[in-house]
Design a protein around this motif. Structure first.
Motif, PDB file in Angstrom:
ATOM      1  N   ARG A  27       0.818  -1.212   0.000  1.00 17.57           N
ATOM      2  CA  ARG A  27       0.000   0.000   0.000  1.00 17.57           C
ATOM      3  C   ARG A  27       0.854   1.266   0.000  1.00 17.57           C
ATOM      4  O   ARG A  27       0.446   2.297  -0.506  1.00 17.57           O
ATOM      5  N   TRP A 152      -4.804   6.399   8.090  1.00 19.25           N
ATOM      6  CA  TRP A 152      -5.463   5.301   7.392  1.00 19.25           C
ATOM      7  C   TRP A 152      -6.489   4.720   8.351  1.00 19.25           C
ATOM      8  O   TRP A 152      -6.154   4.019   9.307  1.00 19.25           O
ATOM      9  N   THR A 190      -7.556   8.582   4.894  1.00 25.01           N
ATOM     10  CA  THR A 190      -7.630   7.555   3.862  1.00 25.01           C
ATOM     11  C   THR A 190      -8.447   6.412   4.451  1.00 25.01           C
ATOM     12  O   THR A 190      -8.157   5.944   5.558  1.00 25.01           O
ATOM     13  N   GLN A 192      -9.472   2.613   4.677  1.00 26.70           N
ATOM     14  CA  GLN A 192      -8.873   1.320   4.334  1.00 26.70           C
ATOM     15  C   GLN A 192      -9.869   0.212   4.648  1.00 26.70           C
ATOM     16  O   GLN A 192     -10.431   0.158   5.740  1.00 26.70           O
ATOM     17  N   GLN A 227      -8.707   2.666   0.072  1.00 26.08           N
ATOM     18  CA  GLN A 227      -7.850   1.503  -0.174  1.00 26.08           C
ATOM     19  C   GLN A 227      -8.685   0.241   0.008  1.00 26.08           C
ATOM     20  O   GLN A 227      -9.186  -0.032   1.102  1.00 26.08           O
ATOM     21  N   TYR A 229      -8.203  -3.639  -0.027  1.00 29.07           N
ATOM     22  CA  TYR A 229      -7.099  -4.589  -0.061  1.00 29.07           C
ATOM     23  C   TYR A 229      -7.535  -5.965   0.409  1.00 29.07           C
ATOM     24  O   TYR A 229      -8.512  -6.106   1.153  1.00 29.07           O
ATOM     25  N   GLU A 270      -8.332   2.562  -4.883  1.00 27.00           N
ATOM     26  CA  GLU A 270      -7.242   1.709  -5.346  1.00 27.00           C
ATOM     27  C   GLU A 270      -7.375   0.314  -4.727  1.00 27.00           C
ATOM     28  O   GLU A 270      -7.799   0.166  -3.579  1.00 27.00           O
ATOM     29  N   TYR A 272      -5.470  -3.315  -3.751  1.00 27.32           N
ATOM     30  CA  TYR A 272      -4.181  -3.919  -3.423  1.00 27.32           C
ATOM     31  C   TYR A 272      -4.432  -5.402  -3.162  1.00 27.32           C
ATOM     32  O   TYR A 272      -5.138  -5.757  -2.215  1.00 27.32           O
TER      33      TYR A 272
END
Length: 273
Positions: A27, A152, A190, A192, A227, A229, A270, A272
């Motif tokens: 990340r 995050w 951000t 997550q 994010q 992930y 995004e 991941y």
């Protein structure tokens, strides 16, 4: 003791009882220098089944003096090897914002960052439980004014049912979601989100829509990035938590991007793997 900045993939060999632990982060997209405030045992109000913290023998008690010494040593090693440091990151063996040393450690890390690696970011990875404590809420809000500090903030679930499965905590779902709304109204973060299967079950469509709707309702100007992930490393409770297919993560991210586009929100999403 010399600190290696060799790539670490298996997190059983990452923090152990160390205060500073360098790791190559997907990340962060490069070398992330971790700060662990819990060197003697895991300390977290969440008990996520995907958590990568394995049992470990305590190596040393935490001290600011040792943290500063080890952090400088690690950054010096990276500089000598011409390895860019992407960030100094508070994570480790628990919820960093709930450590009594957090405020002083954050200040120390910022001072060392500015001195040695001014291009690097300062990252705080948090499950948000600290936001329920007024002093920590204010501390993080004030810290977030620094454009090179990125919080995050965990948001693994949109429904209480999935929250209890993936985060397994006594912290009230409603209270923490309300605090996330409060915090993102006054500070940048951000978001997550871990997407994985629990007991072979993937998140339901109801859960996915609730998660998406909640994020779309947050102040878009204060959401730097989302994010998404997946589980990529071993965890003590494997196989309770397991990976989901890459196309599932991409589908969830694409759906959120489309929802953002409908509202004119330009926040990047995004994935991941």
């Amino acid at each position: 003791m010399a600190l290696s900045i060799t790539s670490v993939e298996n997190h059983r060999e990452r923090e152990k009882g160390n205060i500073i632990y360098p790791v190559y982060s997907r990340r962060s997209r490069g070398l992330s220098v971790g700060v662990n405030l819990f060197t003697e045992k895991k300390s977290c109000p969440f008990d996520c089944p995907y958590c990568e913290v394995f049992p470990f023998p305590p190596a040393q008690g935490f001290s600011l003096e040792q943290m500063g010494e080890d952090l400088r040593q690690c950054l010096s090693a990276a500089i000598k090897q011409n390895t860019p440091v992407m960030d100094i990151c508070f994570s480790g063996n628990g919820e960093p914002t709930l450590s009594p040393a957090f405020a002083d450690a954050l200040k120390l890390a910022e001072n060392v960052r500015k001195e040695m690696t001014p291009q690097a970011k300062l990252v705080v990875i948090t499950n948000g439980a600290g936001l329920l404590i007024p002093e920590i809420f204010t501390l993080l809000k004030d810290a977030a004014r620094n454009p090179l500090l990125d919080i995050w903030l965990k948001l693994d679930a949109g429904t209480d049912e999935w929250y209890q499965m993936i985060n397994r905590t006594s912290v009230s779902f409603k209270k923490i979601m309300d605090k996330i709304i409060d915090f993102t109204s006054c500070a940048q973060v951000t978001i997550q989100t871990m997407l994985c299967a629990i007991n072979k079950n993937s998140p339901s469509e109801t859960e996915a829509k609730a998660w998406e709707g909640f994020i779309c309702g947050l102040p878009s100007g204060n959401i730097r990035k989302v994010q998404v992930y997946g589980k990529a490393r071993p965890a003590p409770e494997d196989p309770l938590a397991d990976t989901l297919p890459p196309d599932y993560l991409e589908k969830r991210a694409a759906s959120l991007r489309a929802a953002f586009a409908e509202k004119g929100i330009k926040t990047p999403v995004e994935v991941y793997l």
